[in-house]
Design an enzyme around this catalytic site. Structure first.
Site, PDB file in Angstrom:
ATOM      1  N   PHE A  46       9.944   3.560  -6.441  1.00  0.00           N
ATOM      2  CA  PHE A  46       9.187   4.460  -4.993  1.00  0.00           C
ATOM      3  C   PHE A  46       8.011   4.946  -6.279  1.00  0.00           C
ATOM      4  CE2 PHE A  46      12.827   5.187  -2.601  1.00  0.00           C
ATOM      5  CZ  PHE A  46      12.651   4.009  -1.755  1.00  0.00           C
TER       6      PHE A  46
ATOM      7  N   GLY B 249      12.121 -13.252   3.304  1.00  0.00           N
ATOM      8  CA  GLY B 249      10.812 -14.834   3.542  1.00  0.00           C
ATOM      9  C   GLY B 249      10.601 -15.634   4.689  1.00  0.00           C
TER      10      GLY B 249
ATOM     11  N   ASN C  73      16.255   0.145  -6.738  1.00  0.00           N
ATOM     12  CA  ASN C  73      15.727   0.586  -7.737  1.00  0.00           C
ATOM     13  C   ASN C  73      15.476   2.571  -7.657  1.00  0.00           C
ATOM     14  OD1 ASN C  73      14.915  -1.555  -8.723  1.00  0.00           O
ATOM     15  ND2 ASN C  73      12.914  -2.074  -6.752  1.00  0.00           N
ATOM     16  N   THR C  74      16.156   3.117  -6.404  1.00  0.00           N
ATOM     17  CA  THR C  74      16.648   4.246  -6.977  1.00  0.00           C
ATOM     18  C   THR C  74      17.909   4.488  -6.994  1.00  0.00           C
ATOM     19  OG1 THR C  74      14.457   4.905  -5.575  1.00  0.00           O
ATOM     20  CG2 THR C  74      16.025   6.609  -5.759  1.00  0.00           C
TER      21      THR C  74
ATOM     22  N   ASP D 284       0.983  -0.982  -0.190  1.00  0.00           N
ATOM     23  CA  ASP D 284       0.065   0.506   0.180  1.00  0.00           C
ATOM     24  C   ASP D 284       1.724   1.281  -0.033  1.00  0.00           C
ATOM     25  OD1 ASP D 284      -1.738   1.782   0.152  1.00  0.00           O
ATOM     26  OD2 ASP D 284      -2.781   1.421   1.908  1.00  0.00           O
TER      27      ASP D 284
ATOM     28  N   SER E 279      16.413   0.222  -1.178  1.00  0.00           N
ATOM     29  CA  SER E 279      16.023  -0.108  -2.367  1.00  0.00           C
ATOM     30  C   SER E 279      16.858  -0.085  -2.984  1.00  0.00           C
ATOM     31  CB  SER E 279      14.587   0.575  -2.643  1.00  0.00           C
ATOM     32  OG  SER E 279      14.098   0.286  -4.029  1.00  0.00           O
TER      33      SER E 279
ATOM     34  N   ASN F  24      15.656  -5.758   3.458  1.00  0.00           N
ATOM     35  CA  ASN F  24      15.228  -4.984   2.475  1.00  0.00           C
ATOM     36  C   ASN F  24      15.327  -6.339   1.254  1.00  0.00           C
ATOM     37  OD1 ASN F  24      13.721  -3.881   0.341  1.00  0.00           O
ATOM     38  ND2 ASN F  24      14.106  -1.567   1.505  1.00  0.00           N
ATOM     39  N   THR F  25      14.783  -6.046  -0.115  1.00  0.00           N
ATOM     40  CA  THR F  25      14.889  -6.597  -1.325  1.00  0.00           C
ATOM     41  C   THR F  25      16.744  -7.319  -1.392  1.00  0.00           C
ATOM     42  OG1 THR F  25      14.710  -5.289  -2.412  1.00  0.00           O
ATOM     43  CG2 THR F  25      12.591  -6.395  -1.865  1.00  0.00           C
TER      44      THR F  25
ATOM     45  N   LYS G 114      15.256   1.097   7.830  1.00  0.00           N
ATOM     46  CA  LYS G 114      15.532  -0.303   7.006  1.00  0.00           C
ATOM     47  C   LYS G 114      16.911  -0.674   5.937  1.00  0.00           C
ATOM     48  CE  LYS G 114      12.018  -2.976   3.946  1.00  0.00           C
ATOM     49  NZ  LYS G 114      10.497  -2.629   3.436  1.00  0.00           N
TER      50      LYS G 114
ATOM     51  N   ASN H 105      11.326  -7.311  -8.459  1.00  0.00           N
ATOM     52  CA  ASN H 105      10.701  -5.277  -8.708  1.00  0.00           C
ATOM     53  C   ASN H 105      11.555  -3.714  -9.445  1.00  0.00           C
ATOM     54  OD1 ASN H 105      10.462  -2.684  -6.647  1.00  0.00           O
ATOM     55  ND2 ASN H 105      10.754  -4.725  -5.367  1.00  0.00           N
TER      56      ASN H 105
END
Length: 342
Positions: A114, A300, A179-180, A64, A177, A246-247, A217, A110
């Protein structure tokens, strides 16, 4: 085989994951009033961050992003919901497709980037939710706007903290993350320390009568020495907790054929492949910080045994996301009921 497993294998895997996510989320929001009345979960209270959680399991950030379904998600059995990641400015995220399943590994990749409505819009939404009686324990996860240069990151995080802290039960600084571009550089202690101080200061300014707990995180890809350094910083700076993890950008040990992994490409990997490393990071953190700092274990966790092992490793609270996708809407309830029987 459970009905959801059949649905997942025969139907959901044939549709783009991001489309399924949005459709499922709409269904959760529509069904939440009925679901709320139907759910009766055992109490497994956890006292952490100055709060009393009904049980350890919450929903991790990423599901969300824009605070549009908090009550519906809580109705499925999550004891707390972490929204976001929210950035100072709204942004569309990376080009699609950007969400992929690795079903052989019970994993997701993914590279969303963001995508979110931005702190101002989310703050207005949270204000309305609180005014309407919203009482679910709410974490707000904040990150850096992509176009903001790294040397201006503190200002961007400060903006989000100032707008969102008034409605948060706790705040999370996301610097992990993949991805940034450049974001993970902020995990270095010399950069993380002033960033956390800026967010702490701004949160205190907008909530002078109440100290909002602040967590960071971190990524599973940090070296053991860097995990220890973050733990030491958390203690020295008065941080309230650490979310681990995180991932990952690693693709080691996957059952998915390498051709499929290469086809999917870059992004953060979540799900079962993280179990061992995430548990190890939790254990290292607990050994380093002692009993007082809150540790949230994520990565996991699929089964009740996974949840128990993460708690035994030193986590106070747990979060999930990928297992929720693979195991279905009853997953949180199964975990909570299993923990209550421990």
């Amino acid at each position: 085989m459970r009905p959801y497993d059949v649905l997942f294998e025969q139907a959901l895997t044939r549709v783009d994951p991001e489309r399924i996510h949005h459709a499922a989320f709409r269904a959760i929001r529509v069904a939440s009033p009925v679901t709320t009345r139907a759910v009766r979960l055992p109490s497994v209270p956890v006292h952490a961050l100055g709060l009393t959680f009904p049980h350890p399991l919450g929903l991790a950030a990423g599901f969300d992003k824009n605070a549009v379904g908090i009550d519906g998600l809580a109705a499925l059995g999550f004891g707390h919901v972490e929204i976001g990641t929210v950035t100072g400015e709204g942004q569309p995220g990376n080009p699609q497709p950007r969400l992929f399943r690795l079903t052989d590994d019970h994993a997701i990749v993914n590279r969303m980037g963001f995508n979110n409505d931005g702190a101002e819009v989310v703050a207005r939404r949270l204000a309305a939710w609180r005014a309407g009686g919203g009482s679910t324990i709410l974490g707000v996860n904040i990150g850096k706007t992509k176009v903001v240069p790294e040397d201006e990151a503190a200002r961007d995080y400060e903006k989000s903290a100032g707008l969102l802290a008034p409605y948060a039960d706790y705040l999370v600084v996301n610097v992990s993350s993949p991805n940034t571009p450049g974001l993970r550089n902020l995990q270095a202690v010399e950069k993380l320390e002033p960033l956390l101080a800026a967010v702490r200061r701004r949160a205190d300014e907008v909530r002078p009568d109440h100290r909002v707990p602040l967590l960071v995180k971190i990524a599973p890809d940090l070296s053991d020495d860097d995990v220890a350094a973050v733990a030491d910083l958390a203690l020295a700076s008065g941080l309230d907790g650490i979310i681990a993890t995180n991932t990952t950008i690693s693709r080691d040990g996957l059952a998915t054929p390498s051709a499929r992994v290469e086809e999917v490409g870059a992004g953060g990997l979540s799900g079962r492949p993280l179990t061992t490393r995430s548990e190890a990071v939790v254990r290292m953190l607990r050994d380093r910080v002692g009993p007082d700092l809150t540790i949230v274990g994520v990565g996991g966790i699929t089964t009740v045994d996974d949840a128990r092992r993460r708690l035994s490793a030193g986590a106070d609270l747990l979060q999930g996301y990928t297992a929720f996708v693979y195991e279905g809407p009853l997953w949180a309830r199964r975990i909570v009921r299993g923990l209550a029987q421990a």
